[in-house]
Design a protein around this motif. Structure first.
Motif, mmCIF file in Angstrom:
data_model
loop_
_atom_site.group_PDB
_atom_site.id
_atom_site.type_symbol
_atom_site.label_atom_id
_atom_site.label_comp_id
_atom_site.label_asym_id
_atom_site.label_seq_id
_atom_site.Cartn_x
_atom_site.Cartn_y
_atom_site.Cartn_z
ATOM 1 N N ARG A 141 6.642 -13.171 4.707
ATOM 2 C CA ARG A 141 5.244 -13.206 3.862
ATOM 3 C C ARG A 141 4.907 -11.789 4.100
ATOM 4 N N GLN A 142 5.060 -11.170 5.447
ATOM 5 C CA GLN A 142 4.733 -9.750 5.448
ATOM 6 C C GLN A 142 5.591 -8.709 4.387
ATOM 7 N N ARG A 143 6.538 -9.233 4.073
ATOM 8 C CA ARG A 143 7.383 -8.578 3.029
ATOM 9 C C ARG A 143 6.709 -8.750 1.683
ATOM 10 N N ILE A 144 6.287 -9.829 1.612
ATOM 11 C CA ILE A 144 5.359 -10.125 0.206
ATOM 12 C C ILE A 144 4.277 -9.066 0.014
ATOM 13 N N CYS A 145 3.669 -9.161 1.343
ATOM 14 C CA CYS A 145 2.419 -8.085 1.460
ATOM 15 C C CYS A 145 2.878 -6.637 1.219
ATOM 16 N N ILE A 146 3.910 -6.296 1.644
ATOM 17 C CA ILE A 146 4.317 -4.990 1.302
ATOM 18 C C ILE A 146 4.861 -4.741 0.161
ATOM 19 N N ALA A 147 5.481 -5.922 -0.566
ATOM 20 C CA ALA A 147 5.742 -5.715 -1.965
ATOM 21 C C ALA A 147 4.670 -5.329 -2.934
ATOM 22 N N ARG A 148 3.557 -6.201 -2.552
ATOM 23 C CA ARG A 148 2.094 -6.014 -3.212
ATOM 24 C C ARG A 148 1.771 -4.676 -2.969
ATOM 25 N N ALA A 149 1.666 -4.080 -1.646
ATOM 26 C CA ALA A 149 1.290 -2.741 -1.793
ATOM 27 C C ALA A 149 2.075 -1.637 -2.404
ATOM 28 N N LEU A 150 3.166 -1.947 -2.618
ATOM 29 C CA LEU A 150 4.071 -1.105 -3.362
ATOM 30 C C LEU A 150 3.982 -0.954 -4.670
ATOM 31 N N ALA A 151 3.447 -2.020 -5.386
ATOM 32 C CA ALA A 151 3.524 -2.329 -6.679
ATOM 33 C C ALA A 151 2.943 -1.298 -7.639
ATOM 34 N N LEU A 152 1.864 -0.701 -6.881
ATOM 35 C CA LEU A 152 1.219 0.440 -7.793
ATOM 36 C C LEU A 152 1.682 1.784 -7.382
ATOM 37 N N GLU A 153 2.892 1.797 -6.993
ATOM 38 C CA GLU A 153 3.436 3.242 -6.493
ATOM 39 C C GLU A 153 2.443 4.210 -5.747
ATOM 40 N N PRO A 154 1.950 3.442 -4.639
ATOM 41 C CA PRO A 154 0.741 4.202 -4.016
ATOM 42 C C PRO A 154 1.468 5.610 -3.448
ATOM 43 N N ARG A 155 0.401 6.341 -2.916
ATOM 44 C CA ARG A 155 0.857 7.752 -2.279
ATOM 45 C C ARG A 155 0.555 7.593 -0.913
ATOM 46 N N LEU A 156 -0.422 6.721 -0.454
ATOM 47 C CA LEU A 156 -0.735 6.216 0.963
ATOM 48 C C LEU A 156 -0.991 4.673 0.972
ATOM 49 N N ILE A 157 -0.247 4.332 2.240
ATOM 50 C CA ILE A 157 -0.189 2.897 2.635
ATOM 51 C C ILE A 157 -0.745 2.868 3.942
ATOM 52 N N VAL A 158 -1.996 2.178 4.071
ATOM 53 C CA VAL A 158 -2.531 2.011 5.428
ATOM 54 C C VAL A 158 -1.930 0.630 6.011
ATOM 55 N N CYS A 159 -1.512 0.739 7.146
ATOM 56 C CA CYS A 159 -0.914 -0.467 7.887
ATOM 57 C C CYS A 159 -1.644 -0.937 8.974
ATOM 58 N N ASP A 160 -2.334 -1.888 8.893
ATOM 59 C CA ASP A 160 -3.304 -2.370 9.943
ATOM 60 C C ASP A 160 -2.630 -3.379 10.847
ATOM 61 N N GLU A 161 -2.124 -3.109 11.988
ATOM 62 C CA GLU A 161 -1.328 -3.942 12.817
ATOM 63 C C GLU A 161 -0.415 -4.732 11.919
ATOM 64 N N PRO A 162 0.614 -4.231 11.360
ATOM 65 C CA PRO A 162 1.535 -5.001 10.183
ATOM 66 C C PRO A 162 2.556 -5.953 11.093
ATOM 67 N N VAL A 163 2.921 -5.525 12.227
ATOM 68 C CA VAL A 163 3.828 -6.217 12.811
ATOM 69 C C VAL A 163 3.400 -7.129 14.150
ATOM 70 N N SER A 164 2.013 -7.275 14.524
ATOM 71 C CA SER A 164 1.851 -7.559 15.761
ATOM 72 C C SER A 164 1.672 -9.275 15.734
ATOM 73 N N ALA A 165 1.884 -9.839 14.574
ATOM 74 C CA ALA A 165 1.484 -11.009 14.487
ATOM 75 C C ALA A 165 3.086 -11.781 14.470
ATOM 76 N N LEU A 166 4.026 -10.846 14.425
ATOM 77 C CA LEU A 166 5.717 -11.341 14.380
ATOM 78 C C LEU A 166 6.416 -11.398 15.411
ATOM 79 N N ASP A 167 7.435 -12.299 15.445
ATOM 80 C CA ASP A 167 8.232 -12.234 16.534
ATOM 81 C C ASP A 167 8.942 -11.111 16.910
ATOM 82 N N VAL A 168 9.656 -10.880 18.046
ATOM 83 C CA VAL A 168 10.388 -9.432 18.429
ATOM 84 C C VAL A 168 11.319 -9.120 17.453
ATOM 85 N N SER A 169 12.304 -10.144 17.151
ATOM 86 C CA SER A 169 13.421 -9.869 16.363
ATOM 87 C C SER A 169 12.979 -9.802 14.962
ATOM 88 N N ILE A 170 11.660 -10.472 14.335
ATOM 89 C CA ILE A 170 11.417 -10.057 13.174
ATOM 90 C C ILE A 170 10.614 -8.704 12.989
#
Lengths: 335, 328
Positions: B161-190
């Motif tokens: 799901r986080q990959r889907i969020c990243i794909a959505r952020a990439l869709a418009l070819e942005p120059r700045l991506i703000v990541c607000d705690e993007p991995v804190s809800a995920l398991d260590v290996s993920i």
């Protein structure tokens, strides 16, 4: 292992299953371990590995239905908790064995003063006057280093900060001087500076009171800094057990190794800009459809035919270092 | 640092606290209280701090998702602080955000393909057929299979799901991506998989990240520079290596000392600070950290330290040693 009398907890072949619409799954499968007086045993693993269900099974708090403990024994100071009826269990729970949870706000009663909650827990198990119990409550709050304990005892949970609430939870859990304390992710909801304070507090009190501690966590840093022995769980089973030194020096199971390689470390002296991490490919398997052989095989670089067909037994690799892997001997050589 | 993509100057965001039947204002939450920093092209700036320090409010202000009380935000040299909604729209394309909780930030009734394609459709960048092809390419870029485009969010794991969020952020070819705690809800290996993906994508596309996290280790791995926040202000900012090797603010030092190290031989769980973070409603006077600081002097209670250069672009807001902070 030390002699038998020193054992606070001895779990043998514990098996807890859940009956769900999508089928039966084994949340905890054939788990055995023991804890000695004053010892800290850490149980690590990722979400769904069965570590929290293990804790609930020890407390006999598994929600039934859908869950049920279907096998094994849990001996606390020689008594099998699984053989007790509910009223006998109630006199043990919170008295000889108690638990602290991740979220202190949801485990404290919001409409009851902190002190009264401790009094309630104490008077349930000890035949003492309300006044004496009040004294114990304030004394416990002082023990967990809450400033102005007498005033704080009259406050409600919402008036305390997150760290203070967790201290109050610890005070309540230890009020009856249990033989065993289970801490399920006790610091996960806290900020890092508060986490350090709470962990130091738990360890101090444990040393002072001689309590056995089962610490459940996903954080290998917390494990390394607190535990003497470690169990690594994956998909409901124990895949590795060792002393904390042996585990971190030479993990025998590829999953443990992968886990250690994938945690980012705070650099002591500089890391190359943007260092890539080692990752474990794939995701944790669904417990409903576990593979026939080793549950980690689909994500394992070392997997061979045998891993898919047969579940590896837990074998001793020396000094009580147990690992369930067909290729444990080669793990150290291959990354 | 190279050319600045984003420049934030003296950003403030205050919220009124109202109470009573008349909803009178009884206080002010100083969520962000004078924050300035610059972010270069292709650079990652890590923003760390404990809960309530204002790091997420900074992120949301930069994107104009909350209106700053005062201060200035410049994107590519243009002041976007006071642009109207319509005037802001073309800029929205160049700044995107990835949130912490991939369970809450995806519409459960939309397919993954539609979620990723929506921003492209909204901005009218690709007609019908072409849209599908673009979404499929985005899926491949983030490590998802294009045949998963028809699936709904609940059919994906947290990491996916986080990959889907990243794909959505990439869709418009942005120059700045703000990541607000993007991995804190995920398991260590993920977590490791997603961090690696973010690093790889930045190398391919050259955009900048404003990376917000409470986990110092995660920030250390992805950032080029790191800023440490405490109660609405930046207390220290430096190149990543410099900050971790030579932290100068007592709060940064306490933060680093509090992280449990995954090595049983390095036992040193010694909390360097006592007590809790004070409330941002009535933050302490002077240096906001003086109530917990073991090195606080009399001046710290009244004088607010400015963020000053302590050498080599290492800025610290501490009165010790003539404003250069505490050496180790």
């Amino acid at each position: 292992m030390a002699d038998k009398t020193d054992l606070v907890l001895d779990v043998k072949n514990l098996k807890t299953v859940f009956f769900t619409n999508s089928g039966l799954f084994k949340a905890v499968d054939d788990l055995s371990f023991s804890v000695r007086r004053g010892e800290t045993l850490a149980i690590v693993g990722e979400s769904g590995c069965g570590k929290s269900v293990t804790a609930l099974s020890l407390m006999r708090l598994v929600p039934d239905p859908p869950g049920r403990i279907v096998g094994g024994s849990v001996a606390l100071e020689g008594t099998d908790l699984l053989a007790l009826d509910e009223s006998e269990m109630r006199s043990v729970r919170g008295n000889r064995i108690s638990m602290i949870f991740q979220e202190p706000m949801t485990s404290l009663n919001p409409v009851m003063r902190i002190g009264d909650q401790i009094v309630e827990a104490v008077r349930l198990h000890r035949n003492i006057s309300s006044k004496e119990a009040q004294g114990i409550a304030v004394e416990m709050l002082r023990l967990v280093r809450i400033p102005e304990p007498a005033r704080r005892a009259r406050e409600y949970p919402h008036q305390l900060s997150g760290g203070m609430r967790q201290r109050a939870m610890i005070a309540m859990a230890l009020a009856c001087r249990p033989a065993l304390l289970i801490a399920d992710e006790p610091t996960t909801a806290l900020d890092v500076t508060i986490q350090a304070q709470i962990l130091a507090l738990i360890l101090d009190l444990q040393k002072e009171l001689g309590t056995g501690l089962v610490l459940i966590t996903h954080d290998l840093g917390v494990v390394a800094q607190t535990a003497q022995r470690v169990i690594v769980m994956y998909a409901g089973r124990k895949v590795e057990e060792a002393s904390v030194e042996a585990l971190f020096a030479a993990p025998k199971h590829p999953y443990t190794r992968g886990l250690m390689a994938s945690i980012p470390a705070v650099p002591a002296s500089g890391v190359a800009a943007q260092a890539r991490l080692n990752e474990i490919p794939g995701t944790v398997p669904s417990l409903v459809r576990l593979p026939q052989g080793c549950a980690f095989a689909p994500r394992c670089k070392l997997a061979i035919k045998r891993c898919e067909a047969e579940y590896p037994p837990l074998s001793d690799w020396g000094g009580g270092h147990l690992a369930a892997c067909w290729r444990a001997e080669e793990v150290a050589e291959v990354a | 640092m190279t050319e600045a993509l984003l420049e934030v100057t003296d950003l403030k965001k205050h919220y009124p606290v109202r109470a009573g039947v008349l909803r009178r204002q009884v206080g002010t939450v100083h969520a962000v209280d004078g924050v300035s920093f610059a972010l270069g092209i292709g650079e990652t700036l890590g923003l760390v701090g404990e809960s309530g320090c204002g790091k997420s409010t900074v992120a949301r202000s930069v994107l104009r998702l909350v209106e700053p009380t005062s201060g200035q935000i410049r994107l590519d040299g243009e002041d976007i602080t006071h642009l109207s909604k319509t005037a802001l729209r073309p800029h929205r394309r160049s700044m995107q955000i990835v949130f912490q909780d991939p369970f809450a930030s995806l519409n459960p009734r939309m397919t993954a393909g539609d979620i990723v394609g929506e921003p492209i459709a909204v901005h009218g960048l690709a007609p019908g057929k072409e849209l599908d092809a673009r979404v499929a390419r985005l899926f491949e870029q983030v490590g998802l299979r294009p045949d998963q485009m028809g699936n709904f969010p609940h059919q994906f794991s947290g990491g996916q799901r986080q990959r889907i969020c990243i794909a959505r952020a990439l869709a418009l070819e942005p120059r700045l991506i703000v990541c607000d705690e993007p991995v804190s809800a995920l398991d260590v290996s993920i977590q490791a998989q997603v961090i690696n993906l973010l690093i790889d994508l930045q190398r391919q596309h050259g955009f900048s990240y404003l990376f917000i996290a409470h986990d110092l280790a995660v920030v250390a791995h992805i950032s080029h520079r790191v800023a440490v926040m405490y109660l609405g202000r930046i207390v220290e900012i430096a190149d990543k290596d410099e900050l971790f090797r030579n932290p100068r603010h007592p709060y940064t030092q306490a933060l680093l000392a509090s992280v449990p190290i995954a090595n049983p031989l390095a036992k040193k769980l010694a909390p360097l600070v006592d007590g809790d973070v004070p409330s941002p409603v009535n933050p302490p006077s002077g240096c906001a950290f003086h109530t917990r600081c073991r090195f606080a002097m009399e001046r710290c209670k009244t004088e607010r330290p400015a963020l000053l250069d302590a050498g080599d672009g290492h800025q610290v807001a501490c009165l010790l040693n003539d404003g250069t902070g505490r050496g180790r």
